[in-house]
Scaffold this motif. Structure first.
Motif, PDB file in Angstrom:
ATOM      1  N   ALA A  42       0.813  -1.216   0.000  1.00  0.00           N
ATOM      2  CA  ALA A  42       0.000   0.000   0.000  1.00  0.00           C
ATOM      3  C   ALA A  42       0.845   1.264   0.000  1.00  0.00           C
ATOM      4  N   ASP A  43       1.962   1.242   0.691  1.00  0.00           N
ATOM      5  CA  ASP A  43       2.768   2.457   0.803  1.00  0.00           C
ATOM      6  C   ASP A  43       3.771   2.624  -0.335  1.00  0.00           C
ATOM      7  N   ARG A  44       3.807   1.652  -1.286  1.00  0.00           N
ATOM      8  CA  ARG A  44       4.808   1.730  -2.349  1.00  0.00           C
ATOM      9  C   ARG A  44       4.227   1.539  -3.747  1.00  0.00           C
ATOM     10  N   ILE A  45       2.987   1.090  -3.828  1.00  0.00           N
ATOM     11  CA  ILE A  45       2.422   0.726  -5.127  1.00  0.00           C
ATOM     12  C   ILE A  45       2.405   1.907  -6.094  1.00  0.00           C
ATOM     13  N   VAL A  46       2.107   3.117  -5.605  1.00  0.00           N
ATOM     14  CA  VAL A  46       2.019   4.273  -6.503  1.00  0.00           C
ATOM     15  C   VAL A  46       3.382   4.567  -7.116  1.00  0.00           C
ATOM     16  N   SER A  47       4.396   4.680  -6.276  1.00  0.00           N
ATOM     17  CA  SER A  47       5.726   4.991  -6.808  1.00  0.00           C
ATOM     18  C   SER A  47       6.273   3.841  -7.639  1.00  0.00           C
ATOM     19  N   ASN A  48       6.002   2.603  -7.239  1.00  0.00           N
ATOM     20  CA  ASN A  48       6.488   1.466  -8.014  1.00  0.00           C
ATOM     21  C   ASN A  48       5.931   1.469  -9.436  1.00  0.00           C
ATOM     22  N   PHE A  49       4.642   1.810  -9.566  1.00  0.00           N
ATOM     23  CA  PHE A  49       4.020   1.791 -10.883  1.00  0.00           C
ATOM     24  C   PHE A  49       4.573   2.888 -11.788  1.00  0.00           C
ATOM     25  N   SER A  50       5.263   3.874 -11.210  1.00  0.00           N
ATOM     26  CA  SER A  50       5.932   4.898 -12.012  1.00  0.00           C
ATOM     27  C   SER A  50       7.414   4.597 -12.231  1.00  0.00           C
ATOM     28  N   GLU A  51       7.913   3.559 -11.578  1.00  0.00           N
ATOM     29  CA  GLU A  51       9.350   3.294 -11.602  1.00  0.00           C
ATOM     30  C   GLU A  51       9.646   1.834 -11.918  1.00  0.00           C
ATOM     31  N   MET A  52       8.846   1.246 -12.797  1.00  0.00           N
ATOM     32  CA  MET A  52       8.999  -0.178 -13.091  1.00  0.00           C
ATOM     33  C   MET A  52      10.344  -0.513 -13.716  1.00  0.00           C
ATOM     34  N   GLU A  53      10.931   0.461 -14.421  1.00  0.00           N
ATOM     35  CA  GLU A  53      12.228   0.193 -15.046  1.00  0.00           C
ATOM     36  C   GLU A  53      13.328  -0.002 -14.002  1.00  0.00           C
ATOM     37  N   GLU A  54      13.064   0.400 -12.769  1.00  0.00           N
ATOM     38  CA  GLU A  54      14.033   0.182 -11.707  1.00  0.00           C
ATOM     39  C   GLU A  54      13.844  -1.180 -11.040  1.00  0.00           C
ATOM     40  N   LEU A  55      12.721  -1.848 -11.321  1.00  0.00           N
ATOM     41  CA  LEU A  55      12.390  -3.109 -10.671  1.00  0.00           C
ATOM     42  C   LEU A  55      12.513  -4.309 -11.601  1.00  0.00           C
ATOM     43  N   PHE A  56      12.353  -4.083 -12.903  1.00  0.00           N
ATOM     44  CA  PHE A  56      12.395  -5.162 -13.878  1.00  0.00           C
ATOM     45  C   PHE A  56      13.402  -4.848 -14.971  1.00  0.00           C
ATOM     46  N   LEU A  57      13.732  -5.858 -15.743  1.00  0.00           N
ATOM     47  CA  LEU A  57      14.474  -5.641 -16.972  1.00  0.00           C
ATOM     48  C   LEU A  57      13.559  -4.918 -17.953  1.00  0.00           C
ATOM     49  N   THR A  58      14.035  -3.885 -18.598  1.00  0.00           N
ATOM     50  CA  THR A  58      13.222  -3.120 -19.541  1.00  0.00           C
ATOM     51  C   THR A  58      14.044  -2.771 -20.775  1.00  0.00           C
ATOM     52  N   ARG A  59      13.327  -2.390 -21.807  1.00  0.00           N
ATOM     53  CA  ARG A  59      13.966  -1.969 -23.051  1.00  0.00           C
ATOM     54  C   ARG A  59      13.249  -0.735 -23.572  1.00  0.00           C
ATOM     55  N   ASP A  60      13.978   0.362 -23.732  1.00  0.00           N
ATOM     56  CA  ASP A  60      13.404   1.568 -24.323  1.00  0.00           C
ATOM     57  C   ASP A  60      13.089   1.334 -25.796  1.00  0.00           C
ATOM     58  N   MET A  61      12.121   2.126 -26.312  1.00  0.00           N
ATOM     59  CA  MET A  61      11.735   2.049 -27.720  1.00  0.00           C
ATOM     60  C   MET A  61      11.893   3.434 -28.349  1.00  0.00           C
TER      61      MET A  61
END
Length: 387
Positions: A42-61
């Motif tokens: 509850a206390d992190r879901i908002v920021s996590n959903f804006s910072e997913m590239e810091e939590l998972f492997l990602t690829r810019d397009m």
């Protein structure tokens, strides 16, 4: 030693990790495993959903020099009664309302910013649908009635052996796939572990061998069908989905910020829920859909994909080709939807689009989605009253 992952919103998943295995993992893998543990708190879901590239492997397009689709400011909308309460109850984090292409309402809440690349969750499925329509029009795919194995021969002998691309688009593959977010041993949660630990989504999919019925008989929402659509598109073109989507859908539309995809450890895009984009850019996509493709995307495919196609239950919300249609749909009404309250709502007959992100931990309540659609309709009606 045990670590715990949460996946798709609610499930706690125990993963036994031997100490020896931890010793050979690199620092990034360990950090990602620990971060995912609190993804939906509850206390992190908002920021996590804006910072997913810091939590998972990602690829810019990167979109190159593509011009940005302008969104002009229109006369500000006074929201309908109940809007403020709804925003709070549904933990809305951002909303952009377009009336005939003009921004008439734009809010960023709970500490979010206009430049945040918010996670799409299953809204991404509707993007993949559009890409499918383009590749069909270009001839890379002969027909949506082609067997999946024409393009992905490695799925021969699996649960997808007899399925067609149409079966996947309508979530009618017949594959046995448990999408129970509360069961730590469900297929959706096993898939979540594969993604979070950087393993192969293709390998996971090839391991699905059981069917509960023949393909094409009945709709049953299973997200893994969308991953197989991605496998078909890659097999048909020999290219990766981020490159295809950027070139054929996103660059022609013209986005404000560089989008990204979450990927597995093999660089394969998480096409069933891993797009990262700003809310304005989600709205831009919706605007083109509301205009029947605006000469950029194939109009006939948009019409077909946002029209009921699946054999859903009578009286229930309906399903096209990776797009939702309300059970009591108005003319031209359809929406993309992801867990925790992600939406692109389209009222095509009125040229109204609503893009919304949220961190709604109560998204499973049976009255939540009807309530959201009702609010979108009230916003649309309010706009029509003042025209």
């Amino acid at each position: 030693m045990k670590r715990f992952l949460k996946w798709a919103g609610v499930a706690l998943i125990a993963i036994t990790v031997p100490a020896a295995a931890l010793a050979v993992w690199n620092r990034e893998e360990i950090a990602r495993l620990l971060a995912v543990n609190s993804l939906f708190d509850a206390d992190r879901i908002v920021s996590n959903f804006s910072e997913m590239e810091e939590l998972f492997l990602t690829r810019d397009m990167p979109l190159g020099e593509a011009p940005v689709l302008p969104l002009l400011e229109g006369p500000p909308l006074t929201p309908p009664d109940g809007y403020e309460t709804w925003v709070q109850d549904r933990a809305v984090t951002s909303i952009v309302v377009l009336d005939q292409g003009q921004i008439v309402l734009e809010d960023y809440l709970l500490g979010t910013e206009p430049t945040d690349r918010r996670i799409s969750w299953s809204v991404a499925k509707s993007y993949l649908s559009v890409l499918t329509g383009i590749l069909l029009a270009e001839g890379a795919i002969d027909s949506i009635d082609d067997p999946v194995t024409n393009y992905v021969p490695e799925l021969a002998g699996t649960a997808y052996d007899q399925a067609t691309l149409r079966d996947l688009l309508t979530m009618s593959s017949g594959v046995v796939f448990d999408e129970d977010y509360l069961d730590p041993n469900s297929d959706i949660n096993r898939m979540g572990r594969v993604l979070a630990l950087g393993q192969s989504m293709d390998g996971f999919t090839s391991g699905l061998t059981e069917s509960e019925r023949a393909p094409g008989i009945r709709w049953n929402y299973v997200s893994i069908d969308t991953h197989v659509i991605g496998m078909v598109l890659r097999g048909a073109t020999g290219r990766e989905i981020p490159d295809l989507l950027a070139e054929k859908v996103l660059a022609p539309i013209g986005l404000e910020e560089t989008p990204a995809y979450i990927t597995d450890g093999h660089g394969v895009a998480f096409v069933l829920g891993g797009l990262l984009m700003t809310t304005r850019d989600y709205a831009r996509f919706g605007r083109i859909i509301a205009q029947d493709g605006a000469g950029i995307l194939p109009a006939d495919w948009i019409k077909a994909s946002t029209t009921p196609q699946a054999n859903t239950m009578p009286g229930a919300r309906q399903y096209g080709y990776q797009w939702w249609v309300p059970a009591d749909a108005r003319e031209g009404e359809a929406f993309a939807h992801g867990i925790y309250g992600q939406y692109i709502y389209i009222d095509r007959s009125r040229d109204i689009v609503i893009a919304m992100s949220a961190a709604d931990r109560q998204f499973r309540w049976s009255n939540v989605q009807p309530g959201n659609i009702e609010m979108f309709r009230r916003i649309s009606d309010t706009l029509m009253e003042r025209r």
